[in-house]
Design an enzyme around this catalytic site. Structure first.
Site, PDB file in Angstrom:
ATOM      1  N   SER A 249      11.234  -0.702 -11.311  1.00  0.00           N
ATOM      2  CA  SER A 249      12.492  -0.929 -10.582  1.00  0.00           C
ATOM      3  C   SER A 249      13.351  -1.890 -11.395  1.00  0.00           C
ATOM      4  CB  SER A 249      12.227  -1.572  -9.217  1.00  0.00           C
ATOM      5  OG  SER A 249      13.447  -1.985  -8.614  1.00  0.00           O
TER       6      SER A 249
ATOM      7  N   TYR B   9       7.743  -8.136  -4.734  1.00  0.00           N
ATOM      8  CA  TYR B   9       8.212  -6.811  -5.160  1.00  0.00           C
ATOM      9  C   TYR B   9       8.776  -6.876  -6.588  1.00  0.00           C
ATOM     10  CZ  TYR B   9      10.704  -2.364  -5.274  1.00  0.00           C
ATOM     11  OH  TYR B   9      11.154  -1.108  -5.644  1.00  0.00           O
TER      12      TYR B   9
HETATM   13  N1  LIG Z   1      14.625   3.762  -3.306  1.00  0.00           N
HETATM   14  C1  LIG Z   1      15.021   2.897  -4.225  1.00  0.00           C
HETATM   15  O1  LIG Z   1      16.203   2.500  -4.265  1.00  0.00           O
HETATM   16  C2  LIG Z   1      14.049   2.409  -5.270  1.00  0.00           C
HETATM   17  C3  LIG Z   1      14.546   1.576  -6.285  1.00  0.00           C
HETATM   18  C4  LIG Z   1      13.685   1.142  -7.282  1.00  0.00           C
HETATM   19  C5  LIG Z   1      12.357   1.527  -7.265  1.00  0.00           C
HETATM   20  N2  LIG Z   1      11.887   2.311  -6.241  1.00  0.00           N
HETATM   21  C6  LIG Z   1      10.460   2.679  -6.285  1.00  0.00           C
HETATM   22  O2  LIG Z   1      10.316   4.066  -6.087  1.00  0.00           O
HETATM   23  C7  LIG Z   1       9.010   4.318  -5.556  1.00  0.00           C
HETATM   24  C8  LIG Z   1       9.143   5.252  -4.348  1.00  0.00           C
HETATM   25  O3  LIG Z   1       9.846   4.563  -3.316  1.00  0.00           O
HETATM   26  P1  LIG Z   1      10.884   5.277  -2.352  1.00  0.00           P
HETATM   27  O4  LIG Z   1      12.194   4.653  -2.554  1.00  0.00           O
HETATM   28  O5  LIG Z   1      10.774   6.740  -2.467  1.00  0.00           O
HETATM   29  O6  LIG Z   1      10.379   4.733  -0.944  1.00  0.00           O
HETATM   30  P2  LIG Z   1       9.571   5.419   0.244  1.00  0.00           P
HETATM   31  O7  LIG Z   1      10.297   6.589   0.759  1.00  0.00           O
HETATM   32  O8  LIG Z   1       9.247   4.300   1.152  1.00  0.00           O
HETATM   33  O9  LIG Z   1       8.249   5.967  -0.464  1.00  0.00           O
HETATM   34  C9  LIG Z   1       7.103   5.182  -0.629  1.00  0.00           C
HETATM   35  C10 LIG Z   1       5.974   6.149  -0.918  1.00  0.00           C
HETATM   36  O10 LIG Z   1       4.765   5.397  -1.132  1.00  0.00           O
HETATM   37  C11 LIG Z   1       3.734   5.969  -0.352  1.00  0.00           C
HETATM   38  N3  LIG Z   1       2.780   4.932   0.038  1.00  0.00           N
HETATM   39  C12 LIG Z   1       3.025   3.809   0.767  1.00  0.00           C
HETATM   40  N4  LIG Z   1       1.877   3.153   0.992  1.00  0.00           N
HETATM   41  C13 LIG Z   1       0.896   3.870   0.376  1.00  0.00           C
HETATM   42  C14 LIG Z   1      -0.507   3.720   0.275  1.00  0.00           C
HETATM   43  N5  LIG Z   1      -1.143   2.682   0.845  1.00  0.00           N
HETATM   44  N6  LIG Z   1      -1.205   4.657  -0.422  1.00  0.00           N
HETATM   45  C15 LIG Z   1      -0.574   5.707  -0.998  1.00  0.00           C
HETATM   46  N7  LIG Z   1       0.736   5.898  -0.938  1.00  0.00           N
HETATM   47  C16 LIG Z   1       1.464   4.990  -0.243  1.00  0.00           C
HETATM   48  C17 LIG Z   1       4.430   6.547   0.877  1.00  0.00           C
HETATM   49  O11 LIG Z   1       3.661   7.594   1.478  1.00  0.00           O
HETATM   50  P3  LIG Z   1       2.716   7.365   2.773  1.00  0.00           P
HETATM   51  O12 LIG Z   1       3.480   6.579   3.773  1.00  0.00           O
HETATM   52  O13 LIG Z   1       2.364   8.770   3.183  1.00  0.00           O
HETATM   53  O14 LIG Z   1       1.485   6.640   2.263  1.00  0.00           O
HETATM   54  C18 LIG Z   1       5.698   7.091   0.257  1.00  0.00           C
HETATM   55  O15 LIG Z   1       5.483   8.404  -0.232  1.00  0.00           O
HETATM   56  C19 LIG Z   1       8.419   2.956  -5.222  1.00  0.00           C
HETATM   57  O16 LIG Z   1       7.529   2.549  -6.245  1.00  0.00           O
HETATM   58  C20 LIG Z   1       9.630   2.050  -5.195  1.00  0.00           C
HETATM   59  O17 LIG Z   1       9.305   0.717  -5.463  1.00  0.00           O
HETATM   60  C21 LIG Z   1      12.692   2.749  -5.253  1.00  0.00           C
END
Ligand SMILES: NC(=O)c1ccc[n+]([C@@H]2O[C@H](COP(=O)([O-])OP(=O)(O)OC[C@H]3O[C@@H](n4cnc5c(N)ncnc54)[C@H](OP(=O)(O)O)[C@@H]3O)[C@@H](O)[C@H]2O)c1
Length: 260
Positions: free
Chosen positions: A151, A165
């Site tokens: 990120s 984070y």
């Molecule tokens: N959205 C943004 O703006 C942004 C920016 C920078 C980086 N990111 C990164 O992108 C990645 C995906 O995030 P997102 O934005 O798509 O958010 P999200 O929709 O909250 O997705 C998080 C994912 O992680 C999984 N997860 C959570 N706890 C888990 C566990 N204990 N075991 C296995 N899987 C788990 C969730 O699935 P389950 O609930 O089914 O477990 C979900 O698929 C993350 O690493 C985040 O830090 C996002």
């Protein structure tokens, strides 16, 4: 080389953690559309995974595996289920992640454990467990690929109250460089994508609040949130033949936020 060979994934098998929703699902969809043979998606919620898999492919190429990566047993289960089904793994995307924001003076210790376990230790141990499968895939011309989702929070100094984070994301960028160095001779590359703002459950507190959303967009030089094509395109570029000579890179996909 034909364009579809350069940017396509025909014959490739990928695992995307957290591929059932958000950024992970955007990449899973891109990989299916790029012709991947199999895209495994893994996280805790079996129902969400099954629904996503059915929506992303009607020919069984998207395969759900339920696994809680916050536990040692959950990681071991995913490694053993995948190893039982596949002889090799071409692409591993460590995408599952969690955030936790609170004032520094009232920051719960359990938040450190939760965030570091999922954002840093899980990619470390999952990659370690899957190394034998990645090694079987990689060749000098076409290495196996590890793509860690970091990120820009791991690069900027503004914590937004999400201390563990940002630190876990800075650490995964550094871990990516260590992996790149260590695995190069085994024909495995490791790169990180550092997303800026994308719509997902993680950013719902901003996207669901019109004022907060406008304010946030105003901080992004390109004037918008990221889209599925932005993240899928970057992941595809790294995963396909196009990315074969890139390792140890941290690529911001952030509309210019990092340089602002
Ligand atoms: N959205 C943004 O703006 C942004 C920016 C920078 C980086 N990111 C990164 O992108 C990645 C995906 O995030 P997102 O934005 O798509 O958010 P999200 O929709 O909250 O997705 C998080 C994912 O992680 C999984 N997860 C959570 N706890 C888990 C566990 N204990 N075991 C296995 N899987 C788990 C969730 O699935 P389950 O609930 O089914 O477990 C979900 O698929 C993350 O690493 C985040 O830090 C996002």
């Amino acid at each position: 080389m034909e364009l579809n060979e350069l940017f396509g994934l025909a014959g490739k098998t990928a695992l995307i953690t957290g591929g059932g929703r958000g950024i992970g699902r955007m990449m899973a969809e891109g990989f299916i559309r790029a012709g991947a043979s199999k895209v495994y998606i893994a996280s805790r919620n079996q129902t969400v995974l099954e629904q996503a898999a059915a929506e992303l492919s009607d020919d069984g190429r998207c395969i759900p595996i339920a696994a809680d990566l916050s536990t040692h047993d959950g990681i071991a289960k995913l490694v053993s289920e995948l190893s039982a089904r596949e002889e090799k793994l071409d692409i591993l995307i460590n995408n599952s992640g969690a955030a936790w924001g609170a004032p520094m003076t009232d920051f719960p210790e359990k938040a450190w454990d939760k965030v570091f376990q999922l954002n840093l230790k899980a990619p470390f141990y999952l990659t370690a467990g899957l190394l034998p499968l990645l090694e079987k895939s990689g060749t000098a011309d076409d290495p196996a690929r590890i793509i860690n989702i970091g990120s820009i929070a791991g690069e900027v100094s503004n914590s937004l109250g999400a201390y563990p984070y940002g630190l876990s994301k800075g650490a995964i960028h550094q871990l990516t460089k260590m992996m790149a160095k260590e695995f190069a001779s085994r024909h495995i590359t490791a790169n990180a994508i550092a997303p800026g703002r994308f719509p997902s459950k993680m950013t719902k507190n901003i996207t669901s609040d019109e004022e907060a959303f406008k304010k946030e967009v105003a901080t992004i030089p390109l004037g918008r949130f990221g889209r599925d094509s932005d993240i899928a395109g970057t992941a595809l570029f790294l995963a396909a033949r196009s990315g074969a000579f890139i390792t140890g890179a941290v690529i911001p996909v952030d509309g210019g936020s990092l340089n602002d």
